[in-house]
Scaffold this motif. Sequence first.
Motif, short mmCIF file in Angstrom:
data_model
loop_
_atom_site.label_atom_id
_atom_site.label_comp_id
_atom_site.label_asym_id
_atom_site.label_seq_id
_atom_site.Cartn_x
_atom_site.Cartn_y
_atom_site.Cartn_z
N GLY A 142 -48.59 30.61 57.11
CA GLY A 142 -49.15 31.93 56.58
C GLY A 142 -49.32 31.66 55.09
O GLY A 142 -48.81 30.47 54.61
N ALA A 143 -50.00 32.33 54.17
CA ALA A 143 -50.34 31.90 52.77
C ALA A 143 -48.92 32.03 52.27
O ALA A 143 -48.22 32.83 52.22
CB ALA A 143 -51.07 33.03 52.15
N VAL A 144 -48.61 30.90 51.37
CA VAL A 144 -47.57 30.77 50.47
C VAL A 144 -48.07 30.11 49.25
O VAL A 144 -48.68 29.30 49.05
CB VAL A 144 -46.54 29.89 50.97
CG1 VAL A 144 -45.35 29.51 50.15
CG2 VAL A 144 -46.09 30.35 52.26
N GLY A 145 -47.35 30.88 47.89
CA GLY A 145 -47.75 30.39 46.70
C GLY A 145 -49.32 30.34 46.60
O GLY A 145 -49.95 31.12 46.69
N TRP A 146 -49.72 28.87 45.81
CA TRP A 146 -51.13 28.75 45.60
C TRP A 146 -51.93 28.22 47.07
O TRP A 146 -53.02 28.05 46.66
CB TRP A 146 -51.00 27.31 44.59
CG TRP A 146 -50.49 26.24 45.12
CD1 TRP A 146 -49.58 25.81 45.72
CD2 TRP A 146 -51.48 24.92 45.55
NE1 TRP A 146 -49.45 24.54 46.14
CE2 TRP A 146 -50.88 24.18 46.24
CE3 TRP A 146 -52.88 25.00 45.62
CZ2 TRP A 146 -51.48 22.86 46.61
CZ3 TRP A 146 -53.66 23.75 46.20
CH2 TRP A 146 -52.70 22.90 46.54
N GLU A 240 -40.84 25.65 43.78
CA GLU A 240 -40.90 25.67 42.26
C GLU A 240 -42.50 25.76 41.82
O GLU A 240 -43.42 24.96 42.43
CB GLU A 240 -40.20 24.71 41.52
CG GLU A 240 -38.73 24.66 41.56
CD GLU A 240 -38.09 23.36 40.96
OE1 GLU A 240 -38.79 22.99 40.19
OE2 GLU A 240 -36.81 23.51 41.04
N ARG A 241 -42.77 26.51 40.80
CA ARG A 241 -44.02 26.59 40.27
C ARG A 241 -45.30 26.94 41.43
O ARG A 241 -46.37 26.31 41.39
CB ARG A 241 -44.44 25.40 39.70
CG ARG A 241 -43.76 24.99 38.33
CD ARG A 241 -44.28 23.69 37.46
NE ARG A 241 -43.72 22.82 38.48
CZ ARG A 241 -42.44 21.94 38.49
NH1 ARG A 241 -41.66 22.60 37.55
NH2 ARG A 241 -42.40 20.87 39.04
N ASP A 281 -47.40 20.29 45.74
CA ASP A 281 -47.59 20.90 44.74
C ASP A 281 -49.04 21.31 44.12
O ASP A 281 -50.02 20.92 44.80
CB ASP A 281 -46.98 19.78 43.68
CG ASP A 281 -45.77 19.55 43.85
OD1 ASP A 281 -44.66 20.34 43.96
OD2 ASP A 281 -45.44 18.26 43.74
N ASN A 282 -48.99 22.34 43.37
CA ASN A 282 -50.16 22.84 42.75
C ASN A 282 -50.82 21.69 41.88
O ASN A 282 -50.11 21.57 40.77
CB ASN A 282 -50.13 24.43 42.22
CG ASN A 282 -51.40 24.83 41.73
OD1 ASN A 282 -52.29 24.02 41.50
ND2 ASN A 282 -51.30 26.01 41.44
N PRO A 283 -52.09 21.10 42.11
CA PRO A 283 -52.43 20.35 41.23
C PRO A 283 -52.69 20.87 39.85
O PRO A 283 -52.72 19.87 38.88
CB PRO A 283 -53.93 19.85 41.86
CG PRO A 283 -54.19 20.60 42.83
CD PRO A 283 -52.94 21.41 43.15
N ASP A 284 -52.82 22.06 39.76
CA ASP A 284 -53.14 22.47 38.25
C ASP A 284 -51.70 22.36 37.73
O ASP A 284 -51.82 22.69 36.33
CB ASP A 284 -53.47 23.96 38.38
CG ASP A 284 -54.98 24.11 38.96
OD1 ASP A 284 -55.61 23.03 38.93
OD2 ASP A 284 -55.40 25.03 39.58
N LYS A 285 -50.57 22.48 38.23
CA LYS A 285 -49.32 22.28 37.76
C LYS A 285 -48.41 21.11 37.63
O LYS A 285 -47.45 20.91 36.73
CB LYS A 285 -48.40 23.41 37.95
CG LYS A 285 -49.14 24.92 37.80
CD LYS A 285 -48.18 26.04 38.55
CE LYS A 285 -48.89 27.50 38.14
NZ LYS A 285 -48.30 28.28 38.57
N VAL A 286 -48.77 20.28 38.60
CA VAL A 286 -48.18 18.98 38.61
C VAL A 286 -49.00 17.80 38.95
O VAL A 286 -50.17 18.01 39.54
CB VAL A 286 -47.13 18.99 39.82
CG1 VAL A 286 -46.50 17.83 40.17
CG2 VAL A 286 -46.22 20.27 39.79
N VAL A 287 -48.80 16.76 38.25
CA VAL A 287 -49.71 15.64 38.62
C VAL A 287 -49.39 15.13 39.97
O VAL A 287 -48.39 14.58 40.27
CB VAL A 287 -49.59 14.41 37.66
CG1 VAL A 287 -50.25 13.43 37.83
CG2 VAL A 287 -49.69 14.90 36.27
#
Length: 356
Positions: A142-146, A240-241, A281-287
């Motif tokens: 199911g959809a989660v976070g980003w 997180e994030r 991780d969201n690549p917009d927030k974590v490398v």
Amino acid sequence: MGAGTEPDGSSRSDEEWERFLRESVAGTADAPKEPSARARGVAKRLGAEPGPGPEGWRSYTPARPRRRTGWPVAGLLALLVLLVVALVPGRVVDLFAGDDSPPPAARPAEAAQRPTVDEPFRGSPAADWASGAGGITVPKAGAVGWMSAAEVERALASSRDFLIASGLEPGVLRGERPEKAIALINPHQKDVQDLLKTAFQTPGEKNDPLLLFSRFQPSRTRLVGDVVKTRGQLTYREGERGALQVTADVTFVYPVTRADAGGDGEIVRTIVRRELVLSWDNPDKVVTEPGTFSIVSYKYDMTNGGCGAPTGYFTPPFGTDRRAHGAGTEIDPYDRTTPVGRSESSGDECGKATRS
């Protein structure tokens, strides 16, 4: 009428006179009061002979009562012995064996549960488990976070791929470098990359490849067959994030034997339960790099895998080493209700597996 004759003039035989005299002694009603001279002579001769003599004609000796307690008791005891032999033959052997007799190689019940080359999981709870990746359950996405539901589904599949590449890949189990698994780890995660740089060359407590990968030294140990039993699942939530956080809790059961053992060599099952927490991780927030995850935590429990300083391989105990290895605290490696206890900073303690 002369002695020894019948009223009709016929003579009596000696056998008849002997029978007649015995009836007289027994008190027969029609016995004569005064036997003839011939009768007295036969009686005198019979009295001089040893032994009881033949049984009298028409005489009756009551049969001696037969004791019936002996046969039923003996029969009952015999039946009980047969029942004990049928149920616990090993114990009967022990009762009749001297103090110097060697113990049986194996009790029948134990032998029936002993693993073999054809049935390496015989006698183990893992015998009923699924094989390979089939025992790793993946939840509905199911959809989660980003991430959308479709992206979560792909991330869950890649997380499962990591478990396969790190714990089920035949080459990795034979000690090869787990390249497929390493390719799924975020190359920008410095602490994990530092671990990977040193783990395969100079393994230590904090840089042990067994923290993430299952490996056996081919010169010492080989797997029995090509099946590894598994049981576990993936779960996920938002981390997180807004990251997708996936937790994997999977138990692996590896049947192994000595590398130089023949077809009848001793088989030991090494049991490893791993808990990994992965962050997509969201690549917009974590490398990070596309298609890779960061490792949040890793820990594992292991039984029948060796004690002492890390070598970078599981070292299953065989023979006398196995008895020494199992001298610690009792552990049920199939109990999945308790938290995984071994972490990055764990020591070299060994437990005794209550089941394998």
